[in-house]
Scaffold this motif. Structure first.
Motif, PDB file in Angstrom:
ATOM      1  N   ILE A   1     -48.497 -42.789  -0.451  1.00 23.22           N
ATOM      2  CA  ILE A   1     -49.286 -41.578  -0.604  1.00 23.22           C
ATOM      3  C   ILE A   1     -48.920 -40.624   0.525  1.00 23.22           C
ATOM      4  O   ILE A   1     -48.343 -41.030   1.538  1.00 23.22           O
ATOM      5  N   GLU A   2     -49.255 -39.373   0.346  1.00 26.59           N
ATOM      6  CA  GLU A   2     -49.026 -38.371   1.382  1.00 26.59           C
ATOM      7  C   GLU A   2     -50.349 -37.710   1.736  1.00 26.59           C
ATOM      8  O   GLU A   2     -51.094 -37.297   0.857  1.00 26.59           O
ATOM      9  N   ILE A   3     -50.641 -37.658   3.032  1.00 27.25           N
ATOM     10  CA  ILE A   3     -51.902 -37.107   3.527  1.00 27.25           C
ATOM     11  C   ILE A   3     -51.609 -35.862   4.343  1.00 27.25           C
ATOM     12  O   ILE A   3     -50.719 -35.855   5.209  1.00 27.25           O
ATOM     13  N   GLY A   4     -52.346 -34.791   4.084  1.00 30.72           N
ATOM     14  CA  GLY A   4     -52.136 -33.534   4.787  1.00 30.72           C
ATOM     15  C   GLY A   4     -52.664 -33.568   6.211  1.00 30.72           C
ATOM     16  O   GLY A   4     -53.426 -34.450   6.603  1.00 30.72           O
ATOM     17  N   ASP A   5     -52.263 -32.592   6.999  1.00 34.37           N
ATOM     18  CA  ASP A   5     -52.752 -32.469   8.371  1.00 34.37           C
ATOM     19  C   ASP A   5     -54.172 -31.898   8.368  1.00 34.37           C
ATOM     20  O   ASP A   5     -54.567 -31.192   7.436  1.00 34.37           O
ATOM     21  N   PRO A   6     -54.948 -32.195   9.419  1.00 38.84           N
ATOM     22  CA  PRO A   6     -56.314 -31.668   9.479  1.00 38.84           C
ATOM     23  C   PRO A   6     -56.334 -30.149   9.621  1.00 38.84           C
ATOM     24  O   PRO A   6     -55.590 -29.576  10.426  1.00 38.84           O
ATOM     25  N   VAL A   7     -57.176 -29.509   8.821  1.00 38.04           N
ATOM     26  CA  VAL A   7     -57.407 -28.071   8.938  1.00 38.04           C
ATOM     27  C   VAL A   7     -58.761 -27.893   9.610  1.00 38.04           C
ATOM     28  O   VAL A   7     -59.306 -28.814  10.210  1.00 38.04           O
ATOM     29  N   LYS A   8     -59.343 -26.704   9.511  1.00 39.55           N
ATOM     30  CA  LYS A   8     -60.608 -26.425  10.172  1.00 39.55           C
ATOM     31  C   LYS A   8     -61.673 -27.459   9.795  1.00 39.55           C
ATOM     32  O   LYS A   8     -61.845 -27.787   8.623  1.00 39.55           O
TER      33      LYS A   8
ATOM     34  N   GLY B   1     -62.473 -26.050  15.186  1.00 42.00           N
ATOM     35  CA  GLY B   1     -63.888 -26.127  14.856  1.00 42.00           C
ATOM     36  C   GLY B   1     -64.525 -27.476  15.090  1.00 42.00           C
ATOM     37  O   GLY B   1     -65.737 -27.625  14.923  1.00 42.00           O
ATOM     38  N   VAL B   2     -63.725 -28.460  15.481  1.00 50.61           N
ATOM     39  CA  VAL B   2     -64.269 -29.790  15.782  1.00 50.61           C
ATOM     40  C   VAL B   2     -64.455 -29.885  17.290  1.00 50.61           C
ATOM     41  O   VAL B   2     -63.479 -29.906  18.043  1.00 50.61           O
ATOM     42  N   GLU B   3     -65.692 -29.935  17.720  1.00 47.00           N
ATOM     43  CA  GLU B   3     -65.978 -29.854  19.153  1.00 47.00           C
ATOM     44  C   GLU B   3     -66.500 -31.152  19.762  1.00 47.00           C
ATOM     45  O   GLU B   3     -66.303 -31.397  20.955  1.00 47.00           O
ATOM     46  N   ASP B   4     -67.188 -31.974  18.978  1.00 44.19           N
ATOM     47  CA  ASP B   4     -67.819 -33.166  19.556  1.00 44.19           C
ATOM     48  C   ASP B   4     -67.090 -34.451  19.217  1.00 44.19           C
ATOM     49  O   ASP B   4     -67.593 -35.545  19.450  1.00 44.19           O
TER      50      ASP B   4
END
Length: 375
Positions: A20-27, A74-77
């Motif tokens: 499978i192919e998984i995309g990179d994390p976006v916002k 947008g991921v801060e914690d």
């Protein structure tokens, strides 16, 4: 990135391990190197069609734990290196349901079976050139995943991954079914129907809540033996022997709380569960049934005249962000036995064997454990 995963391409066919192919994390997304995945009965419901996803192929798995490797804007914690559990129920904290204190009913959950990312509405996973529908927007039956931050819960890194993975669904659902939804009070008599991973967790919740008699109904003899070790006071092989036994022990009053945690609930059995339930008592339906089934056998006069309650629950009525770390701290204190619930660990390539073991009643809970070779 390219990795592998356990896919379903049609109903009633085995899991297929393939690329499978998984995309990179976006916002608002997080990338995780998975270390362990629980083999819950709900994923078998995908195979049978009892839980219909929006399409095929389906990437299975909704219990899991791992290590964060990358975060999107947008991921801060949450940060790389954090140990995390994946909650099969997202919890955004800001929708009307979350604001009302119903974080297990987060509005993002309406998209759980759609299979497209919360962040942008696209498929985050692909196989054979087409979009994949990951179970509850997770897909823990893969060594890697990219998921929305609302499904990610940080945990103490001292917790073993195989233990942590089960708190993403089964343990929290069962324990909360007893302590939150059923609201078992000290001295109450409790019946639990079915003791797989969820039922054994409900049993431990009943013990922790101070139940007096804990009646377990379970057809598999070795599971009945295990239930006694986990705190059951009486065990029965079927519902009918339980009716007589519970009536005798309680002098006809029956169980104040009944928790149904069978592998698949059927409408024809509901009245039997209600017969186990005392006057003004509560029967909690934790088990999943087919979404196509809408016929229920229920004596409505007895429901009214004996003032009984029939209550559904999801995720044990809890708050993923609070309950998952709390239960793991309870485990660390020696008050919650998760280790003995893990009957066997499997490689991803053994997934079909693991689910057959579950169907044959050989496991309380099986766990897929990933290794460096998988990554």
């Amino acid at each position: 990135m390219k990795t592998k995963g356990a896919l379903l391409w049609e109903f009633n066919k085995p899991w297929s391990i393939e690329e499978i192919e998984i995309g990179d994390p976006v916002k608002d997304e997080v990338k995780i190197r998975m270390e362990a995945a629980g083999m819950c009965h709900s994923d078998h419901h995908l195979m049978t069609g009892d839980i219909p996803m929006a399409g095929f192929p389906v990437l299975g798995g909704h219990e899991g734990a791992g290590v964060v490797t990358e975060v999107g804007p947008g991921v801060e914690d949450i940060a790389p290196g954090d140990h995390v559990v994946l909650s099969f129920i997202p919890s955004c904290g800001s929708c009307p349901s979350c604001q009302a204190g119903l974080r297990n009913l987060c509005d993002i959950g309406a998209m759980l079976l759609n299979g497209v990312a919360v962040s942008d509405g696209t498929h985050r996973v692909h196989a054979r050139g087409q979009g994949v529908f990951p179970m509850t927007l997770l897909g823990t039956f893969s060594p890697w995943m990219v998921v929305h931050k609302s499904s990610v819960v940080k945990i103490d890194p001292a917790i073993p991954f195989e233990v942590a993975s089960l708190v993403g669904c089964g343990v929290t659902t069962g324990f909360g079914s007893a302590t939150r939804t059923a609201d078992i009070r000290p001295g109450e008599d409790v019946a639990i129907v079915g003791v797989g991973g969820v039922g054994m967790s409900a049993l431990q919740g009943a013990v922790a809540a101070g139940a007096r008699n804990i009646f377990v109904i379970e057809p598999i003899e070795w599971k009945r033996d295990q239930a006694l070790k986990f705190g059951a006071t009486h065990v029965y092989p079927d519902i009918h022997s339980a009716m007589g036994g519970i009536m005798e022990v309680t002098h006809g009053l029956m169980a104040r709380k009944v928790i149904v945690t069978v592998g698949e609930v059927h409408g024809a059995d509901i009245d039997n569960y209600m017969i186990l339930t005392a006057k003004a008592g509560t029967c909690v339906l934790t088990a999943m049934g087919s979404m196509m089934e809408n016929q229920v056998t229920l004596n409505l006069s007895m429901l009214t005249l004996l003032q009984k309650n029939l209550q559904g629950t999801i995720f044990g009525g809890g708050n993923p962000q609070y309950d998952i770390p709390q239960l793991l701290s309870y485990y660390q204190a020696g008050k919650l036995n998760i280790d003995d619930m893990i009957t066997r660990q499997y490689k991803l390539e053994q997934i079909n064997e693991g689910y057959q073991d579950m169907l044959d009643g050989k496991n309380i809970r099986g766990v897929i454990r990933y290794t460096d070779d998988d990554h």
